[in-house]
Design a protein around this motif. Structure first.
Motif, PDB file in Angstrom:
ATOM      1  N   PRO A 174     -64.020  48.393  30.886  1.00 13.52           N
ATOM      2  CA  PRO A 174     -63.728  49.527  31.759  1.00 13.52           C
ATOM      3  C   PRO A 174     -62.996  50.619  30.982  1.00 13.52           C
ATOM      4  CG  PRO A 174     -62.921  47.463  32.721  1.00 13.52           C
ATOM      5  CD  PRO A 174     -63.416  47.160  31.358  1.00 13.52           C
ATOM      6  N   CYS A 221     -61.641  54.831  30.932  1.00 11.42           N
ATOM      7  CA  CYS A 221     -61.380  56.102  31.605  1.00 11.42           C
ATOM      8  C   CYS A 221     -60.667  57.012  30.615  1.00 11.42           C
ATOM      9  CB  CYS A 221     -60.557  55.896  32.889  1.00 11.42           C
ATOM     10  SG  CYS A 221     -58.899  55.268  32.610  1.00 11.42           S
ATOM     11  N   TRP A 222     -60.539  58.260  30.992  1.00 16.89           N
ATOM     12  CA  TRP A 222     -59.900  59.246  30.117  1.00 16.89           C
ATOM     13  C   TRP A 222     -58.516  59.600  30.658  1.00 16.89           C
ATOM     14  CZ3 TRP A 222     -61.773  61.185  25.565  1.00 16.89           C
ATOM     15  CH2 TRP A 222     -63.115  60.899  25.265  1.00 16.89           C
ATOM     16  N   ASP A 223     -57.589  59.818  29.749  1.00 14.92           N
ATOM     17  CA  ASP A 223     -56.275  60.372  30.048  1.00 14.92           C
ATOM     18  C   ASP A 223     -56.128  61.573  29.126  1.00 14.92           C
ATOM     19  OD1 ASP A 223     -53.675  60.957  30.735  1.00 14.92           O
ATOM     20  OD2 ASP A 223     -52.805  59.234  29.690  1.00 14.92           O
ATOM     21  N   ASN A 234     -57.526  49.521  31.090  1.00 20.38           N
ATOM     22  CA  ASN A 234     -56.235  49.945  31.647  1.00 20.38           C
ATOM     23  C   ASN A 234     -55.043  49.618  30.758  1.00 20.38           C
ATOM     24  OD1 ASN A 234     -57.369  51.033  34.002  1.00 20.38           O
ATOM     25  ND2 ASN A 234     -57.422  49.007  34.937  1.00 20.38           N
TER      26      ASN A 234
END
Length: 152
Positions: A98, A100-102, A110
């Protein structure tokens, strides 16, 4: 264990005890003498459908075995069935990370963070095994992209 003769012939059903004291019954699918590798099929009947577990075992890990009989040809293509949907789901689950972008940082599972310039040494956070997995995936992906770009 060093096999002699036809002990591990295709189709033989064996009761096996390993050097780790594990005991199970299985049918020989194949035996590769040069590598000393046994390919075994453990059968499980569940209703009208038979499910099989394939086990690869170095023969030198076989402590003892007993011949129980001969079964049907385990390689009969008319009786083989692969549940491709289940296999695809297992593959997806095994390789899924999984992401995602920050802002400009990629966050994987995570916990692992990958900052620009997105090199293996840019991996931080997370557990050591998670970091190593992300580094390995990143290295393989970079190699794949370089190979693709070199071919253009």
């Amino acid at each position: 264990m060093e096999p002699h003769g036809e002990e591990f012939a295709v189709g033989c059903i064996l009761s096996i005890k390993t050097t780790l004291e594990e005991e199970f019954q299985a049918q020989v699918i194949a035996f590769d003498r040069p590598s000393n590798l046994l390919i075994l099929q453990e059968g499980v009947k569940s209703g009208p459908v038979s499910k099989r577990n394939i086990r690869l075992l170095k023969a030198n890990y076989v402590k003892e075995f007993n011949f129980l009989g001969r079964g049907e040809d385990p390689l009969d293509p008319d009786k083989c069935f692969l549940d491709l949907n289940t296999l695809q789901a297992r593959e997806d689950s095994a390789i899924r990370l999984p992401v995602c972008w920050d802002k400009t940082t990629i966050v994987v599972m995570n916990e692992v963070r990958l900052s620009p310039p997105y090199l293996p040494e840019s991996v931080t956070g997370g557990t050591p095994p998670a970091n190593e997995r992300v580094r390995k995936v990143l290295e393989l992906e970079r190699k794949r992209l370089q190979a693709r770009n070199a071919g253009e």
